[in-house]
Design an enzyme around this catalytic site. Structure first.
Site, PDB file in Angstrom:
ATOM      1  N   GLY A  94      19.109  45.573  90.091  1.00 23.92           N
ATOM      2  CA  GLY A  94      18.413  45.067  91.271  1.00 23.92           C
ATOM      3  C   GLY A  94      16.926  44.857  91.073  1.00 23.92           C
ATOM      4  CG  HIS A  95      12.864  46.537  89.825  1.00 18.41           C
ATOM      5  ND1 HIS A  95      11.987  46.468  88.780  1.00 18.41           N
ATOM      6  CD2 HIS A  95      12.099  46.651  90.938  1.00 18.41           C
ATOM      7  CE1 HIS A  95      10.744  46.563  89.226  1.00 18.41           C
ATOM      8  NE2 HIS A  95      10.786  46.671  90.539  1.00 18.41           N
ATOM      9  CG  PHE A  96      12.917  41.818  89.979  1.00 19.72           C
ATOM     10  CD1 PHE A  96      12.942  42.041  91.341  1.00 19.72           C
ATOM     11  CD2 PHE A  96      11.803  42.218  89.256  1.00 19.72           C
ATOM     12  CE1 PHE A  96      11.843  42.633  91.987  1.00 19.72           C
ATOM     13  CE2 PHE A  96      10.717  42.814  89.896  1.00 19.72           C
ATOM     14  CZ  PHE A  96      10.735  43.020  91.258  1.00 19.72           C
TER      15      PHE A  96
END
Length: 160
Positions: A62-64
């Site tokens: 999620g990052h990224f």
């Protein structure tokens, strides 16, 4: 610096591997952010550790997703964990290994460059002072010799 620091219970040879690190820190996957201890100078109160940054780290999902970058707060956490290894080695040497340390303050944090999958993060922590159950550290994280992050970190020990 000695190549074989000692504690009250065991003799440690450098580098210190992940099995020994797990015996010193309460953290586990996915939050154990120190893979190896490369240097330990108990007189200078300094430790140098390594974190191998892999695309398989859960935070990269999620990052990224399109441009994976290690979150800066996790670099600071990795520095604190390296300091935790040094502190636990010192405490166990002095017979006081029942304390659990929590990060309580971060000052002057700077993030100079992104850390990405494939990087080898070198974590260099020095204890500046100790006041009762509090430890004050300065840490630098490097990739290829370049400082990517630095901070002043304070940790407090609580009986576990």
């Amino acid at each position: 610096m000695s190549d074989s620091p000692t504690t009250a219970h065991t003799r440690l040879e450098l580098p210190i591997d992940i099995i020994r690190i797990q015996a010193l820190l309460p953290h586990r996957y996915p939050f154990l952010l120190v893979d190896r201890i490369l240097e330990l100078d108990q007189k200078q109160k300094r430790i140098v550790a390594q974190k191998n940054v892999s695309i398989n780290e859960p935070f990269f999902q999620g990052h990224f997703p399109e441009h994976p970058v290690m979150p800066g707060v996790l670099i600071i956490e990795a520095l604190a964990q390296a300091g935790g290894v040094m502190t636990q080695l010192n405490l166990s040497h002095n017979g006081h290994s029942s304390l659990l340390f929590y990060m309580v303050r971060v000052d002057n944090a700077r993030f100079n460059k992104q850390v990405v999958p494939g990087d080898i993060l070198i974590l260099d922590m020095t204890m500046k002072r100790r006041i009762r159950n509090m430890g004050c550290y300065y840490g630098e994280a490097r990739v290829n010799g370049e400082v990517v992050a630095c901070a002043d970190i304070m940790c407090a020990g609580v009986k576990s």
